[in-house]
Enzyme design. Sequence first.
Site, PDB file in Angstrom:
ATOM      1  N   HIS A  34       0.798  -1.225   0.000  1.00  0.00           N
ATOM      2  CA  HIS A  34       0.000   0.000   0.000  1.00  0.00           C
ATOM      3  C   HIS A  34       0.827   1.270   0.000  1.00  0.00           C
ATOM      4  O   HIS A  34       0.365   2.313  -0.446  1.00  0.00           O
ATOM      5  CB  HIS A  34      -1.033  -0.045   1.122  1.00  0.00           C
ATOM      6  CG  HIS A  34      -2.155  -0.957   0.757  1.00  0.00           C
ATOM      7  ND1 HIS A  34      -2.172  -2.275   1.124  1.00  0.00           N
ATOM      8  CD2 HIS A  34      -3.221  -0.768  -0.055  1.00  0.00           C
ATOM      9  CE1 HIS A  34      -3.238  -2.849   0.590  1.00  0.00           C
ATOM     10  NE2 HIS A  34      -3.891  -1.966  -0.127  1.00  0.00           N
ATOM     11  N   ARG A  87     -10.668   3.527  -1.810  1.00  0.00           N
ATOM     12  CA  ARG A  87     -10.225   2.727  -0.657  1.00  0.00           C
ATOM     13  C   ARG A  87     -10.560   3.491   0.613  1.00  0.00           C
ATOM     14  O   ARG A  87      -9.751   4.293   1.090  1.00  0.00           O
ATOM     15  CB  ARG A  87      -8.707   2.505  -0.714  1.00  0.00           C
ATOM     16  CG  ARG A  87      -8.219   1.541  -1.773  1.00  0.00           C
ATOM     17  CD  ARG A  87      -6.723   1.294  -1.597  1.00  0.00           C
ATOM     18  NE  ARG A  87      -6.259   0.163  -2.365  1.00  0.00           N
ATOM     19  CZ  ARG A  87      -5.796   0.245  -3.614  1.00  0.00           C
ATOM     20  NH1 ARG A  87      -5.734   1.405  -4.225  1.00  0.00           N
ATOM     21  NH2 ARG A  87      -5.371  -0.850  -4.231  1.00  0.00           N
ATOM     22  N   ARG A 120     -15.476   1.175  -1.933  1.00  0.00           N
ATOM     23  CA  ARG A 120     -15.255  -0.115  -1.281  1.00  0.00           C
ATOM     24  C   ARG A 120     -15.422   0.065   0.221  1.00  0.00           C
ATOM     25  O   ARG A 120     -14.841   0.984   0.800  1.00  0.00           O
ATOM     26  CB  ARG A 120     -13.847  -0.616  -1.591  1.00  0.00           C
ATOM     27  CG  ARG A 120     -13.525  -1.880  -0.825  1.00  0.00           C
ATOM     28  CD  ARG A 120     -12.213  -2.454  -1.248  1.00  0.00           C
ATOM     29  NE  ARG A 120     -11.087  -1.758  -0.650  1.00  0.00           N
ATOM     30  CZ  ARG A 120      -9.827  -2.039  -0.946  1.00  0.00           C
ATOM     31  NH1 ARG A 120      -9.556  -2.973  -1.836  1.00  0.00           N
ATOM     32  NH2 ARG A 120      -8.845  -1.398  -0.377  1.00  0.00           N
ATOM     33  N   GLU A 161     -11.028 -11.151  -5.313  1.00  0.00           N
ATOM     34  CA  GLU A 161      -9.600 -11.176  -4.995  1.00  0.00           C
ATOM     35  C   GLU A 161      -9.210 -12.476  -4.301  1.00  0.00           C
ATOM     36  O   GLU A 161      -8.072 -12.670  -3.914  1.00  0.00           O
ATOM     37  CB  GLU A 161      -9.187  -9.940  -4.174  1.00  0.00           C
ATOM     38  CG  GLU A 161     -10.165  -9.506  -3.126  1.00  0.00           C
ATOM     39  CD  GLU A 161      -9.878  -8.111  -2.565  1.00  0.00           C
ATOM     40  OE1 GLU A 161      -8.795  -7.554  -2.781  1.00  0.00           O
ATOM     41  OE2 GLU A 161     -10.763  -7.595  -1.861  1.00  0.00           O
ATOM     42  N   ASN A 216      -4.227  -7.454  -6.993  1.00  0.00           N
ATOM     43  CA  ASN A 216      -3.120  -7.393  -6.030  1.00  0.00           C
ATOM     44  C   ASN A 216      -3.228  -8.569  -5.066  1.00  0.00           C
ATOM     45  O   ASN A 216      -2.246  -9.242  -4.748  1.00  0.00           O
ATOM     46  CB  ASN A 216      -3.155  -6.090  -5.237  1.00  0.00           C
ATOM     47  CG  ASN A 216      -3.171  -4.875  -6.134  1.00  0.00           C
ATOM     48  OD1 ASN A 216      -2.811  -4.985  -7.298  1.00  0.00           O
ATOM     49  ND2 ASN A 216      -3.588  -3.747  -5.607  1.00  0.00           N
ATOM     50  N   ASP A 217      -4.454  -8.789  -4.611  1.00  0.00           N
ATOM     51  CA  ASP A 217      -4.658  -9.925  -3.714  1.00  0.00           C
ATOM     52  C   ASP A 217      -4.887 -11.213  -4.490  1.00  0.00           C
ATOM     53  O   ASP A 217      -4.381 -12.266  -4.101  1.00  0.00           O
ATOM     54  CB  ASP A 217      -5.840  -9.649  -2.776  1.00  0.00           C
ATOM     55  CG  ASP A 217      -5.426  -8.762  -1.608  1.00  0.00           C
ATOM     56  OD1 ASP A 217      -4.345  -9.025  -1.036  1.00  0.00           O
ATOM     57  OD2 ASP A 217      -6.141  -7.815  -1.280  1.00  0.00           O
ATOM     58  N   ARG A 268       2.390 -10.392  -1.071  1.00  0.00           N
ATOM     59  CA  ARG A 268       2.625  -9.220  -1.920  1.00  0.00           C
ATOM     60  C   ARG A 268       3.600  -8.224  -1.312  1.00  0.00           C
ATOM     61  O   ARG A 268       4.066  -7.303  -1.972  1.00  0.00           O
ATOM     62  CB  ARG A 268       1.282  -8.539  -2.253  1.00  0.00           C
ATOM     63  CG  ARG A 268       0.573  -7.963  -1.056  1.00  0.00           C
ATOM     64  CD  ARG A 268      -0.874  -7.639  -1.363  1.00  0.00           C
ATOM     65  NE  ARG A 268      -1.096  -6.237  -1.676  1.00  0.00           N
ATOM     66  CZ  ARG A 268      -2.297  -5.673  -1.770  1.00  0.00           C
ATOM     67  NH1 ARG A 268      -3.391  -6.401  -1.579  1.00  0.00           N
ATOM     68  NH2 ARG A 268      -2.437  -4.413  -2.055  1.00  0.00           N
ATOM     69  N   CYS A 301      -9.570  -3.410 -10.458  1.00  0.00           N
ATOM     70  CA  CYS A 301      -9.007  -2.267  -9.739  1.00  0.00           C
ATOM     71  C   CYS A 301      -7.659  -2.618  -9.115  1.00  0.00           C
ATOM     72  O   CYS A 301      -7.079  -1.819  -8.391  1.00  0.00           O
ATOM     73  CB  CYS A 301      -9.986  -1.751  -8.696  1.00  0.00           C
ATOM     74  SG  CYS A 301     -10.449  -2.999  -7.498  1.00  0.00           S
TER      75      CYS A 301
HETATM   76  C1  PEP Z   1      -6.517  -5.645  -4.788  1.00  0.00           C
HETATM   77  O1  PEP Z   1      -6.350  -6.517  -3.943  1.00  0.00           O
HETATM   78  O2  PEP Z   1      -6.230  -5.781  -5.990  1.00  0.00           O
HETATM   79  C2  PEP Z   1      -7.065  -4.341  -4.393  1.00  0.00           C
HETATM   80  C3  PEP Z   1      -7.365  -3.426  -5.300  1.00  0.00           C
HETATM   81  O3  PEP Z   1      -7.216  -4.101  -3.067  1.00  0.00           O
HETATM   82  P1  PEP Z   1      -6.018  -3.642  -2.111  1.00  0.00           P
HETATM   83  O4  PEP Z   1      -4.818  -3.377  -2.966  1.00  0.00           O
HETATM   84  O5  PEP Z   1      -6.470  -2.422  -1.400  1.00  0.00           O
HETATM   85  O6  PEP Z   1      -5.858  -4.832  -1.230  1.00  0.00           O
HETATM   86 MG    MG Z   2      -7.207  -6.313  -1.984  1.00  0.00          MG
END
Ligand code: PEP
Ligand code: MG
Length: 570
Positions: free
Chosen positions: A189, A296, A332, A431, A454-455, A465, A502
């Site tokens: 993040h 977010r 979200r 995710e 991302n997840d 990650r 996203c």
């Molecule tokens: C993701 O997991 O791709 C996502 C957009 O959420 P975050 O990065 O906030 O976990």
């Molecule tokens: Mg996520």
Amino acid sequence: MTLLQGIAASSGIAIAKAYCLVEPDLSFTKQSIDNTDAEITKFEAAIAKSVEELKDIQKIAERELGAEEAAIFDAHILVLNDPELINPIKDNINAEKVNAEHALKETTDMFIAMFEGMDNEYMQERAADIRDVTKRILSHLLGVKVVNPSTISEEVIVIAEDLTPSDTAQLNRKYVLGFATDIGGRTSHSAIMARSLEIPAIVGTGEATTKIQDGDLVIVDGLNGQLHINPSAELIAEYETAAEKYEAQKAEWAKLVNEKTLTADGEQVELAANIGTPEDLEGVINNGGEAIGLYRTEFLYMGRDQLPTEEEQFEAYKKVLEGMEGKPVVVRTLDIGGDKELPYLQLPEEMNPFLGFRAIRLCLEEQEIFRTQLRALLRASTFGDLKIMFPMIATLGEFRQAKAILEEEKEALIAAGEKVSETIEVGIMVEIPSTAVQADQFAKEVDFFSIGTNDLIQYTMAADRMNERVSYLYQPYNPAILRLVKMVIDASHREGKWTGMCGEMAGDEIAIPLLLGLGLDEFSMSATSILKARSQILQLKKSDMVKLAESALEMGTAEEVMEAVQKACK
Ligand code: PEP
Ligand code: MG
């Protein structure tokens, strides 16, 4: 001159002096003291220095961040002057004949526990003040420096082991030109925040904090992930030219700000932005964002010591909805946990925070937190085109439960005479692999999907990650990931629904052609990536990309896919 290679997290080039944001070592041992008077004098001197330091910080904070932010330091000065706290510490030194560090810690720990145990928010906040003040006095007793990023008042590049999202939120955009961290990946993040703050950043350098001293000159090359320490004059000149070139390229892209996003054969897609706070709106508008694909909201809950009220949240959501002037805004609900902590919730430490009690799991259990947010969202819904999305959904049961709570709150608001929009779409983030695999069932009940790669990638590849040592497994082009993405998109289309993405993959130059070919409807990315993506999509033919994606799904490795895309999109 030293070069460290890291992961390019936010593009651009920054050249400035280093500001090392390191957690101070405040450890000490208990010692017996004969001369307690001298120990008390030492303690009083540490208090005086702390007060002086706080007054200086307060002045800077007032100038740079405003009176409200600076007021917190008043509370700290009050604590330092409070005889009810200070006298027991001195008594402790005298009675126990112990060193000031020990007496301080023992006494303040007792007060902290007492305040934290009280059923009163105001008193609980006092515990946080005492904890902060204790740290400051200890630093003076031990002669160690405590850094405070909110007081940075000259142009710097922040160097840290890691930056938590709340550290990142506190960085003053005016002075922090870039940052580099030891740990983290492209989707941690801190990296995501850097992109929305539009500051060049490199993560996962491994040893920036050991190799760099305060005041060293550094170059952050956020395009190539290179961090240069004390570079030569030639290299600085080279980078100054590169920075100019990058700015010129950005000016070219900027011409597309009011254009639609159409492929060369006339297919339209939507380019949306990911935001963390209402302040990011300006960047979305300036970069031609057609929607907000991910707000977010957890950043509303961070960098503070209590939950935001319904009213505070309502104002933030209303601001974003109004600012987008009727364009879609996907909000979200709270996704806390993983690398996003809320210390004031005092959740127990977990062995695997990314697999633990986070996001919707927490919201379904701590329902008051969830319901407050939903009420704020529902009340704000009449100010624009609101869509609500739940994070980290693993089962249909979780979605149904979350949706039922939303419905309950909606009915209660309407019964109380509040206005609520009748057209709010309710969707989920995909995710977790189980949800992608079962997308056909979900598609019957949700209004839309937004794929959180991302997840999704970290869970599919079983690779943290945040861990740069396994970052080679972060493979957005792996056919396994592409197949999951296809399953989700196809399932939604079969039910007449839409799918967005996203995760960071949506703004990735190699992934974009594939996602176009797979039929993705909405691409949501850092605002700063939008114009570049638009310029790329204008050149691509959807019909060619469909064929490219079909062949990629049948390939063996991510490398093969990458080569195929590069060849097709030369
Ligand atoms: C993701 O997991 O791709 C996502 C957009 O959420 P975050 O990065 O906030 O976990
Ligand atoms: Mg996520």
